[in-house]
Design an enzyme around this catalytic site. Structure first.
Site, PDB file in Angstrom:
ATOM      1  N   ARG A   1      -0.398  -1.933  -6.970  1.00  0.00           N
ATOM      2  CA  ARG A   1      -0.771  -2.993  -6.017  1.00  0.00           C
ATOM      3  C   ARG A   1      -1.824  -3.908  -6.635  1.00  0.00           C
ATOM      4  O   ARG A   1      -1.737  -5.137  -6.522  1.00  0.00           O
ATOM      5  CB  ARG A   1      -1.293  -2.353  -4.728  1.00  0.00           C
TER       6      ARG A   1
ATOM      7  N   HIS B   1      -4.519  -8.716   3.612  1.00  0.00           N
ATOM      8  CA  HIS B   1      -5.964  -8.629   3.799  1.00  0.00           C
ATOM      9  C   HIS B   1      -6.382  -9.461   5.010  1.00  0.00           C
ATOM     10  O   HIS B   1      -6.017 -10.633   5.108  1.00  0.00           O
ATOM     11  CB  HIS B   1      -6.709  -9.148   2.561  1.00  0.00           C
TER      12      HIS B   1
ATOM     13  N   TYR C   1     -10.199 -10.044  -6.904  1.00  0.00           N
ATOM     14  CA  TYR C   1      -9.260 -10.301  -7.997  1.00  0.00           C
ATOM     15  C   TYR C   1      -9.633 -11.540  -8.795  1.00  0.00           C
ATOM     16  O   TYR C   1      -9.196 -11.698  -9.926  1.00  0.00           O
ATOM     17  CB  TYR C   1      -7.835 -10.415  -7.436  1.00  0.00           C
TER      18      TYR C   1
ATOM     19  N   HIS D   1      -1.947   2.724  -6.044  1.00  0.00           N
ATOM     20  CA  HIS D   1      -2.753   1.525  -5.790  1.00  0.00           C
ATOM     21  C   HIS D   1      -2.938   0.693  -7.053  1.00  0.00           C
ATOM     22  O   HIS D   1      -3.212  -0.506  -6.976  1.00  0.00           O
ATOM     23  CB  HIS D   1      -4.107   1.929  -5.205  1.00  0.00           C
TER      24      HIS D   1
ATOM     25  N   ARG E   1       0.849  -1.180   0.000  1.00  0.00           N
ATOM     26  CA  ARG E   1       0.000   0.000   0.000  1.00  0.00           C
ATOM     27  C   ARG E   1       0.894   1.243   0.000  1.00  0.00           C
ATOM     28  O   ARG E   1       2.056   1.187   0.411  1.00  0.00           O
ATOM     29  CB  ARG E   1      -0.894   0.021   1.238  1.00  0.00           C
TER      30      ARG E   1
ATOM     31  N   LYS F   1      -2.228  -2.166   7.485  1.00  0.00           N
ATOM     32  CA  LYS F   1      -3.571  -1.768   7.883  1.00  0.00           C
ATOM     33  C   LYS F   1      -3.943  -2.453   9.195  1.00  0.00           C
ATOM     34  O   LYS F   1      -3.698  -3.646   9.377  1.00  0.00           O
ATOM     35  CB  LYS F   1      -4.567  -2.153   6.781  1.00  0.00           C
TER      36      LYS F   1
END
Length: 297
Positions: A242, A265, A274, A239, A145, A170
């Protein structure tokens, strides 16, 4: 209301250790909501009910605010009221029974492999261009990120081991991510010239022309400059690299769980977007190649 809000934000900062960027977003959203309620005579969060929350959402929607923003604001309010519920300052969380308008599921854009190659293999001569090339390689190699990339220190990078430690992921989560051979070479070149730019006490892996840590906006601006220089038809943003990393890796490996771990994630449902990208590509190939895929005129 302000006292309770400030206490909740401190709890998010000190106990949940959310990022300053996310904390600012919570503060903006909840301050706006509090002002809306106060303008209608509400002086305590315990006076907020479902009707008031729905009125807030409806007025924001009529003002042109999109579903994604409304969902984010409602989630912030739910979090605050849940916090007060745990403290027994509320008997109920009315926001838990309110739903914001659904947003259309928008698939992230991706670059083709050739487009990525055009970016990361473009000629880099100046020190700042060498820095940029190392950043683009690392973005695409490791799926970072933007906030994770600018937070990296030199000590987080292990070129010999081929990995980078992401300490500011995150939710405050830490993870180790592989760094590919091409990215390691670009980073090695950058590290060779970094001492000429970086301030003596600067720990950041990537620095700006003043020798200080490079910020988010600086990375975005540089990538936009490279896109114009190379003649890209679509705007480039960090992004996008990414997303391209995730899509290309999943397309080659088919290993959704591994891609989830690499991206950091928490929920595999986030990574599953995806698989839709991969299906879109397959559908495109089918439409072009199958003799009966399209009606012939």
């Amino acid at each position: 209301m302000e006292t309770a809000l400030d206490a909740y934000l401190r709890q998010l900062r000190d106990q949940r250790r959310i990022s300053p960027h996310t904390l600012d977003a919570y503060r903006r959203d909840l301050t706006r909501i509090a002002c809306f309620f106060q303008a209608r005579g509400v002086t305590d969060w315990g006076q907020v009910d479902e009707t008031a929350i729905r009125l807030y959402l409806r007025q924001r929607h009529e003002a042109g605010v999109g579903p994604a923003t409304l969902q984010r604001e409602l989630a912030a309010l739910r979090g605050l009221l849940n916090h007060l519920l745990r403290l027994r300052r509320l008997e109920d969380n009315p926001a838990a029974r309110v739903r914001a308008p659904k947003k259309a599921r928008k698939l992230p854009g991706v670059l083709s492999v050739d487009e990525v190659a055009a970016l990361v293999e473009a000629e880099a001569v100046t020190p700042l261009e060498r820095r940029d090339r190392a950043m683009w390689e690392l973005f695409y190699s490791s799926g970072l990120r933007l906030g994770e990339l600018v937070a990296l220190d030199c000590s987080d990078l292990d070129l010999a081991g081929g990995e980078v430690r992401v300490r500011h992921g995150k939710g405050g989560k830490e993870r180790l991510v592989p760094v590919g051979l091409c990215a390691r070479r670009a980073l090695q070149h950058w590290l060779g010239i970094r001492p000429r730019l970086a301030a003596a006490d600067e720990a950041a892996l990537f620095v700006n022309r003043f020798g200080q840590r490079l910020g988010r906006r600086g990375v975005q601006q540089r990538l936009a400059q490279w896109a114009r220089r190379l003649g890209f038809q679509q705007p480039l943003h960090p992004h996008l690299l990414r997303h391209s990393f995730a899509s290309h890796l999943l397309e080659s490996s088919g290993d959704l769980r591994a891609v989830q771990e690499l991206l950091g994630h928490a929920d595999i449902a986030t990574t599953q977007i995806y698989t839709h990208l991969d299906f879109q590509q397959l559908a495109s190939v089918y439409d072009r190649a199958h003799p009966r895929a399209k009606r012939r005129h």
